[in-house]
Structure formats: C-alpha cells, structure tokens
Design a protein around this motif. Structure first.
Motif, PDB file in Angstrom:
ATOM      1  N   VAL A   1      -0.057  -1.240   0.185  1.00  0.00           N
ATOM      2  CA  VAL A   1      -0.195  -0.125  -0.425  1.00  0.00           C
ATOM      3  C   VAL A   1       0.820   1.248  -0.002  1.00  0.00           C
ATOM      4  O   VAL A   1       2.244   1.201   1.434  1.00  0.00           O
ATOM      5  N   LEU A   2       0.203   2.236  -0.741  1.00  0.00           N
ATOM      6  CA  LEU A   2       1.186   3.636  -0.729  1.00  0.00           C
ATOM      7  C   LEU A   2      -0.218   4.690   0.110  1.00  0.00           C
ATOM      8  O   LEU A   2      -1.227   4.470  -0.638  1.00  0.00           O
ATOM      9  N   SER A   3       0.117   6.012  -0.124  1.00  0.00           N
ATOM     10  CA  SER A   3      -0.339   6.384   0.338  1.00  0.00           C
ATOM     11  C   SER A   3       0.236   8.098  -0.033  1.00  0.00           C
ATOM     12  O   SER A   3       1.447   8.349   0.272  1.00  0.00           O
ATOM     13  N   PHE A   4      -0.633   8.814  -0.039  1.00  0.00           N
ATOM     14  CA  PHE A   4      -0.557  10.097  -0.765  1.00  0.00           C
ATOM     15  C   PHE A   4      -1.193  11.139  -0.059  1.00  0.00           C
ATOM     16  O   PHE A   4      -2.260  11.340  -0.919  1.00  0.00           O
ATOM     17  N   SER A   5      -0.920  12.589   0.914  1.00  0.00           N
ATOM     18  CA  SER A   5      -1.857  12.646   1.385  1.00  0.00           C
ATOM     19  C   SER A   5      -1.927  14.352   1.124  1.00  0.00           C
ATOM     20  O   SER A   5      -0.807  15.337   0.402  1.00  0.00           O
ATOM     21  N   MET A   6      -3.446  14.733   0.690  1.00  0.00           N
ATOM     22  CA  MET A   6      -3.141  15.882   0.587  1.00  0.00           C
ATOM     23  C   MET A   6      -3.503  16.843   1.930  1.00  0.00           C
ATOM     24  O   MET A   6      -3.605  18.510   1.375  1.00  0.00           O
ATOM     25  N   LEU A   7      -3.592  16.523   2.844  1.00  0.00           N
ATOM     26  CA  LEU A   7      -3.653  17.666   3.754  1.00  0.00           C
ATOM     27  C   LEU A   7      -2.128  18.031   4.551  1.00  0.00           C
ATOM     28  O   LEU A   7      -2.175  18.819   5.428  1.00  0.00           O
ATOM     29  N   GLU A   8      -1.284  17.340   3.369  1.00  0.00           N
ATOM     30  CA  GLU A   8      -0.159  17.269   4.844  1.00  0.00           C
ATOM     31  C   GLU A   8       1.056  18.920   3.309  1.00  0.00           C
ATOM     32  O   GLU A   8       0.534  19.009   2.372  1.00  0.00           O
ATOM     33  N   GLY A   9       2.014  19.448   3.946  1.00  0.00           N
ATOM     34  CA  GLY A   9       2.970  20.293   2.694  1.00  0.00           C
ATOM     35  C   GLY A   9       2.449  21.834   2.798  1.00  0.00           C
ATOM     36  O   GLY A   9       1.609  22.183   3.520  1.00  0.00           O
ATOM     37  N   GLU A  10       2.681  22.770   2.029  1.00  0.00           N
ATOM     38  CA  GLU A  10       2.954  24.042   2.226  1.00  0.00           C
ATOM     39  C   GLU A  10       1.881  24.923   1.129  1.00  0.00           C
ATOM     40  O   GLU A  10       1.750  26.037   1.311  1.00  0.00           O
ATOM     41  N   ASP A  11       1.161  24.021   0.540  1.00  0.00           N
ATOM     42  CA  ASP A  11       0.690  24.139  -0.382  1.00  0.00           C
ATOM     43  C   ASP A  11      -1.193  24.766  -0.243  1.00  0.00           C
ATOM     44  O   ASP A  11      -1.806  24.746  -1.325  1.00  0.00           O
TER      45      ASP A  11
END
Length: 179
Positions: A73-83
C-alpha cells in the motif's frame, strides 16, 4: 449512525478492471472509511483508492519513494505540505502572483481531497494467504493503514507503530474483520 460525509472514489487499473467482486469490496471499504473517520474526527472529505498490480505499485514506489520494488500500500496525503493556500482561477489553473481584480478566484478545487491510497491486489491476496486470514481482512487492513497515513500517522518507531496498529485493529474489529 455515522454523520460524517466522507466519500470513497475508486479506480481499478488492473488488466480486466473491476467486476462484481470489487463492487462488494467497495461497500466494505466505505464502511471502514466511515468508522475510521468517526474515530479520528474527520467529518468530511474524499479519499481516492486505486487498485493496481505489483508492477503498477512498484513503479509508483520507485517514482515517489526511490524504492524499485513492489509494496502492498502507498498513501499520498493532500493534507500535508506548504501548498494549503494555493489559489486557482475558475478553470482550475494555478494563479501566479496577485490575481486580476476581475478574476474569479476559488480556493483549491482539491481542498476536499484527503488523499490517495494505492493497493496492490496481488500483494494483498498473497499476504492474506501468508497470514492465514481472509482477503477482505487484508484489504481492509491495508486500506485503514493507508487512511491513517493520510491523516499523518506513521510507524517510524515502536511507540508510533503500536499506536497506529492499535487504531487499525480497533477499526477492523468494529467492522467485524478479525483474524
């Protein structure tokens, strides 16, 4: 009854695509998403799930993590980061600098997105057999694991691993997915 407004969108990238079996999986995964969302206090958002094969997940693992091997499994969060404050115009094109006064500016059209989870179905099938439990339990385990990663949980040390795995087991138990 759950009051959250979490939704699951899914894509099947495997050759032959989805069938009746996969439709049944989605009911289970939507239930797990509601349970996990309630437990974690996530009232709304969209999670995208991609079902793939070992080669598809290997390519993503190589591209995004520098590991040229398949994983489960891989996860790509849209909740993290500076954007978080990125602005888009009405055609969802990124606005550079200060927008014109007349521009119809909106917040990020993907703001409701929690993130993407990618699961290798062949890997999940093999692990279910290896661990001696149902495929549905393994798929559920991987999905909840991926969802918790989207929310920022990790298992870099023993304490984090214990916390994350306890949360996963709690969700699976409530859904009736025991070993």
């Amino acid at each position: 009854m759950s009051s959250n407004k979490l939704s699951l969108e899914w894509i099947d990238e495997r050759e032959g695509g989805a069938g009746a079996r996969e439709e049944a999986w989605m009911d289970l995964l939507e239930k797990l998403l509601r349970i996990a969302g309630d437990k974690e206090g996530v009232p709304a958002g969209i999670v995208t799930l991609t079902l793939t094969d070992d080669e598809g997940i290997r390519e993503l693992n190589r591209q995004y993590r520098g590991l040229d091997k398949p994983t489960d499994v891989l996860s790509f969060s849209m909740l993290e980061g500076e954007d978080a404050d990125i602005k888009y115009d009405d055609e969802y094109e990124l606005v550079e600098g200060e927008p014109d006064e007349d521009a119809d500016i909106t917040v990020d059209p993907f703001a409701e997105m929690i993130g993407d989870i990618v699961i290798s179905v062949p890997r999940a099938e093999a692990q279910a057999e290896e661990y001696g439990h149902s495929f549905e339990r393994e798929l559920g385990f991987l999905f909840v694991h991926g969802f918790l990663h989207l929310l920022g949980y990790d298992h870099d040390n023993e304490e984090q691993e214990r916390e994350m795995f306890a949360k996963q087991e709690d969700v699976l138990k409530e859904a009736g997915l025991t070993r």
